[in-house]
Design a protein around this motif. Structure first.
Motif, short mmCIF file in Angstrom:
data_model
loop_
_atom_site.label_atom_id
_atom_site.label_comp_id
_atom_site.label_asym_id
_atom_site.label_seq_id
_atom_site.Cartn_x
_atom_site.Cartn_y
_atom_site.Cartn_z
N ASP A 142 0.83 -1.21 0.00
CA ASP A 142 0.00 0.00 0.00
C ASP A 142 0.86 1.26 0.00
O ASP A 142 0.63 2.21 -0.75
N TYR A 198 0.96 4.43 -2.53
CA TYR A 198 0.70 5.81 -2.11
C TYR A 198 1.88 6.72 -2.48
O TYR A 198 1.69 7.81 -3.03
N CYS A 226 -8.18 6.11 -10.46
CA CYS A 226 -9.04 5.07 -9.88
C CYS A 226 -8.79 3.72 -10.55
O CYS A 226 -8.80 2.67 -9.89
N ARG A 262 -5.62 2.34 -9.07
CA ARG A 262 -5.91 1.84 -7.72
C ARG A 262 -6.58 0.46 -7.80
O ARG A 262 -6.19 -0.46 -7.08
N ASP A 263 -7.56 0.34 -8.71
CA ASP A 263 -8.28 -0.94 -8.80
C ASP A 263 -7.38 -2.04 -9.36
O ASP A 263 -7.40 -3.16 -8.88
N ASN A 321 -5.36 -3.20 -6.67
CA ASN A 321 -6.15 -3.64 -5.51
C ASN A 321 -5.73 -2.93 -4.22
O ASN A 321 -5.49 -3.56 -3.19
N ILE A 322 -5.66 -1.62 -4.29
CA ILE A 322 -5.20 -0.81 -3.15
C ILE A 322 -6.40 -0.19 -2.44
O ILE A 322 -7.33 0.31 -3.10
N LYS A 323 -6.37 -0.22 -1.15
CA LYS A 323 -7.45 0.42 -0.36
C LYS A 323 -7.02 1.84 0.02
O LYS A 323 -5.94 2.03 0.59
N ILE A 324 -7.87 2.79 -0.30
CA ILE A 324 -7.61 4.19 0.10
C ILE A 324 -8.73 4.58 1.06
O ILE A 324 -9.91 4.39 0.73
N PRO A 325 -8.39 5.11 2.24
CA PRO A 325 -9.45 5.45 3.21
C PRO A 325 -10.45 6.43 2.61
O PRO A 325 -10.08 7.34 1.85
N THR A 326 -11.73 6.23 2.94
CA THR A 326 -12.78 7.16 2.48
C THR A 326 -13.64 7.57 3.67
O THR A 326 -13.56 6.97 4.74
#
Ligand code: NAD
Ligand code: ZN
Length: 367
Positions: free
Chosen positions: A194, A198, A306, A309-310, A313-318
């Motif tokens: 991750d 970033y 986006c 990111r997909d 497979n990265i998680k970004i806080p929302t």
């Protein structure tokens, strides 16, 4: 004169760049080459704290008996207070080092630059936040990035947060440029996935902001175009951390740093600085959070971001802006709108009319 007509006309580059797998093996030769610069002959090594428990990753780095080795905690980004405190400790140990070596991510590289400047420019770090306020050449400095994306290895700034003024601002100066850097892609193999994304995205975001801005020039654009091409190759590939991808990202980071040294960032960085100063988010994850709220301003790049990111497979806080108090929104607005040069670059001289208090709140509430 436009407010953008400062600080970026003369391009000052790193004098010496060693690049390639295994380049770290040259570190002692490079450092020793600077030892004659002062009577002490001593080097100060500032190393990211990750390597305290993984010293084998840096086997090639062997400080001499009189050298000083300090592990820099990168859990928080450097502040003016932290740098002033570090300077006190360092001056007590060594009044005149020959060379400062920074090994780590943007936090450590920026700390090394600030220390180098403050050794010869007396006073506190806050006095040099701004454009061309550093008056004298610092102690020679060597930068060795261990994570790629910020371009801190290439730029003429070292970013510091100042909690007294709410300013997240660098010492923008030719004196903040490293004398020598070592770009060894093997050093980034251990970066968590991750974080790798970033920080890597900082290179992408620097360049989309620069290419979308009002202040453009062929030199900056050439660096930006090349950086974006490399980022697309890396972040649409099946393995963004393959050997080739890590090597390319190290180049993208360096080129992106040069792009931004020849131009300006845009909207993402001021909003990201707000998240850092008010809510404590680190620069690169904050950029990614903000990027998710930028569909109105950078529609095509927002979509592309986006998709990357997909793909990875990265998680970004929302949802982080949803339940903030009025006071927090006020502070976010102030910490964002203060960055007049990038905002002017992105939106022109009417940026305050576009980014009203309500509009800024709406953007933060949407991310
Ligand atoms: P960082 O220094 O914040 O480090 C991020 C994390 O990665 C840390 O936990 C660190 O321990 C870890 N890490 C670093 N190398 C590693 C490795 N090889 N293996 C495992 N873990 C590793 O990283 P960053 O994202 O490069 O830097 C962010 C900072 O850079 C911010 O303070 C920002 O303001 C600054 N910045 C500076 C410039 C500039 O031009 N000077 C530009 C952009 C950002
Ligand atoms: Zn950045």
């Amino acid at each position: 004169m436009s407010i953008l007509d400062t600080g970026v006309k003369n391009i000052c580059n790193v004098k010496n760049v060693r690049f390639g797998v295994g380049a770290i093996s040259e570190v002692n030769d490079i450092v020793n080459g600077f030892r004659h610069n002062s009577q002490s002959g001593r080097a100060i090594f500032l190393v990211d704290h990750y390597f305290q428990s993984k010293p084998s990753n840096l086997n090639a780095v062997s400080p001499q008996e009189n050298d000083i080795l300090i592990y820099v905690c990168s859990d928080s980004e450097p502040t003016t207070f932290y740098v002033d405190d570090l300077m006190k400790k360092l001056r007590a140990k060594c009044s005149e080092p020959s060379v400062i070596v920074g090994i780590g991510g943007g936090v450590t590289l920026d700390t090394a630059k600030a220390v180098s400047n403050l050794y010869t420019n007396l006073g506190s770090a806050a006095e040099y936040q701004g454009w061309d306020l550093v008056k004298k050449q610092g102690i020679p400095k060597v930068g060795i990035p261990t994570i790629s994306g910020t371009g801190a290895e290439a730029t003429r700034t070292c970013v510091l947060s100042n909690y007294d003024t709410g300013l997240k601002l660098g010492m923008n100066s030719d004196y903040s440029v490293f004398d020598s850097i070592i770009l060894d892609p093997d050093l980034t193999a251990s970066v968590p996935t991750d974080q790798y994304f970033y920080t890597g995205m900082d290179a992408y975001i620097h360049c989309i902001e620069s290419l979308s801005g009002r202040y453009r020039n062929n030199l900056g654009d050439a660096y930006s175009d090349m950086t974006l091409e490399l980022c697309r190759e890396i972040f649409f590939s099946d393995d963004m951390k393959s050997k080739d991808a890590r090597s390319n990202l190290m180049i993208a980071s360096y080129l992106g740093g040069n792009a931004i040294a020849a131009s300006y960032v845009g909207l993402v960085h001021p909003f990201s600085a707000g998240l850092s100063v008010v809510l404590g988010y680190h620069h690169c994850i904050a950029n990614c959070i903000v990027m998710l709220g930028m569909s109105e301003f950078y529609p095509e790049y927002h979509k592309e971001f986006c998709r990357m990111r997909d793909k990875q497979n990265i998680k970004i806080p929302t949802g982080i802006g949803k339940n903030l108090s009025d006071r927090e929104h006020d502070r976010l607005y102030e910490a964002t709108i203060i960055h007049e040069k990038p905002l002017f670059n992105a939106l022109g001289d009417r940026y305050r009319e576009i980014l009203t208090r309500d509009k800024v709140r709406e953007i933060f509430e949407g991310i």
